[in-house]
Design an enzyme around this catalytic site. Structure first.
Site, PDB file in Angstrom:
ATOM      1  N   VAL A 133      17.159  46.343   9.612  1.00 15.76           N
ATOM      2  CA  VAL A 133      17.215  47.295   8.458  1.00 15.76           C
ATOM      3  C   VAL A 133      17.236  46.372   7.339  1.00 15.76           C
ATOM      4  O   VAL A 133      16.818  46.944   6.233  1.00 15.76           O
ATOM      5  CB  VAL A 133      18.396  48.169   8.560  1.00 15.76           C
ATOM      6  CG1 VAL A 133      18.339  49.474   7.527  1.00 15.76           C
ATOM      7  CG2 VAL A 133      18.167  49.034  10.078  1.00 15.76           C
ATOM      8  N   CYS A 134      18.186  45.522   7.390  1.00 11.72           N
ATOM      9  CA  CYS A 134      18.260  44.715   6.108  1.00 11.72           C
ATOM     10  C   CYS A 134      17.275  44.271   5.291  1.00 11.72           C
ATOM     11  O   CYS A 134      17.071  44.630   4.027  1.00 11.72           O
ATOM     12  CB  CYS A 134      19.314  43.567   6.401  1.00 11.72           C
ATOM     13  SG  CYS A 134      20.823  43.934   7.028  1.00 11.72           S
ATOM     14  N   PRO A 135      16.052  43.712   6.164  1.00  7.51           N
ATOM     15  CA  PRO A 135      14.873  43.070   5.238  1.00  7.51           C
ATOM     16  C   PRO A 135      14.263  44.428   4.694  1.00  7.51           C
ATOM     17  O   PRO A 135      13.711  44.116   3.359  1.00  7.51           O
ATOM     18  CB  PRO A 135      14.032  42.326   6.203  1.00  7.51           C
ATOM     19  CG  PRO A 135      14.543  42.888   7.522  1.00  7.51           C
ATOM     20  CD  PRO A 135      15.870  43.169   7.281  1.00  7.51           C
ATOM     21  N   GLU A 194      15.522  47.264   3.369  1.00 12.16           N
ATOM     22  CA  GLU A 194      16.350  47.569   2.373  1.00 12.16           C
ATOM     23  C   GLU A 194      16.293  46.404   0.970  1.00 12.16           C
ATOM     24  O   GLU A 194      15.889  46.648  -0.073  1.00 12.16           O
ATOM     25  CB  GLU A 194      18.034  47.735   2.709  1.00 12.16           C
ATOM     26  CG  GLU A 194      18.452  48.696   3.615  1.00 12.16           C
ATOM     27  CD  GLU A 194      19.938  48.524   3.619  1.00 12.16           C
ATOM     28  OE1 GLU A 194      20.619  49.645   3.420  1.00 12.16           O
ATOM     29  OE2 GLU A 194      20.347  47.334   4.138  1.00 12.16           O
ATOM     30  N   LEU A 195      16.351  45.023   1.286  1.00  9.29           N
ATOM     31  CA  LEU A 195      16.153  44.232   0.512  1.00  9.29           C
ATOM     32  C   LEU A 195      14.703  44.196  -0.181  1.00  9.29           C
ATOM     33  O   LEU A 195      14.592  44.118  -1.438  1.00  9.29           O
ATOM     34  CB  LEU A 195      16.530  43.088   1.020  1.00  9.29           C
ATOM     35  CG  LEU A 195      18.105  42.768   1.704  1.00  9.29           C
ATOM     36  CD1 LEU A 195      18.312  41.302   2.395  1.00  9.29           C
ATOM     37  CD2 LEU A 195      18.924  42.592   0.213  1.00  9.29           C
TER      38      LEU A 195
END
Length: 187
Positions: A46-48, A50-51
């Site tokens: 999920v992090c990439p 969002e970033l």
């Protein structure tokens, strides 16, 4: 989590930004609006997304005098490796702070006890270093940079217009409210 209207605590962190390693401190944050965007870890799922979403809005935020600091408990070296290998992360031009000593995650109260990872936390800090907005979500729930941008605009509007507040779903240019005794029970 009583951080709203408190001043950010002192910190010093190494960051990766635009191909370089740089040092960032709490003193660097003061004087402009800042977003601290905590996420659990590099090389995840999920992090990439969002970033990358935040990277797509970075120029707009910079135009509003807002600096972005993404933060995970990884090192600045890990951030560089991720930036060099991921197409999504390769779009990032904002600061990627390493917080392997957990100072920032502890200061912003998003460190997961016993795990050494940060929760998904978003904090808007005003030019005086005061936290004006915060949001923390579960690990599986990604954030939306368009909604974050709307909230930053609302916070900046309220700061520039004392005595006015922005109602739900307020968009720039729409009417605001001036709280008074006359409005009680009328909305």
């Amino acid at each position: 989590m009583a951080l709203i209207n408190t001043t950010i605590k002192p910190f010093e962190a190494q960051a990766f930004k635009e191909g370089k390693f740089v040092t960032v401190t709490d003193a660097d944050v003061k004087g402009k609006w800042a977003i601290f965007f905590f996420y659990p870890a590099d090389f995840t799922f999920v992090c990439p997304t969002e970033l990358e979403d935040l990277a797509d809005h970075y120029e707009t935020l910079k135009g509003m005098d807002v600096e972005v600091y993404s933060v995970s408990t990884d090192t600045h070296f890990s951030h560089k490796a991720w930036h060099d290998t991921s197409p999504a992360i390769g779009k990032i031009n904002y600061y990627m702070l390493g917080d392997q000593n957990h100072v920032l995650a502890t200061n912003f109260e998003v460190l997961r006890a016993g795990q050494g990872l940060a929760d998904r936390g978003t904090f808007l800090v005003d030019p005086d270093g005061v936290i004006q907005f915060m949001e923390v979500t579960a690990e599986g729930v990604g954030r939306n940079a368009t909604e974050l941008l709307r909230k930053v605009k609302a916070a900046q509007y309220v700061a520039a217009h004392p005595g006015e507040v922005c109602p739900a779903k307020w968009e720039q240019g729409e009417e605001t409210l001036a709280p008074s005794l006359d409005l009680v029970g009328k909305i």
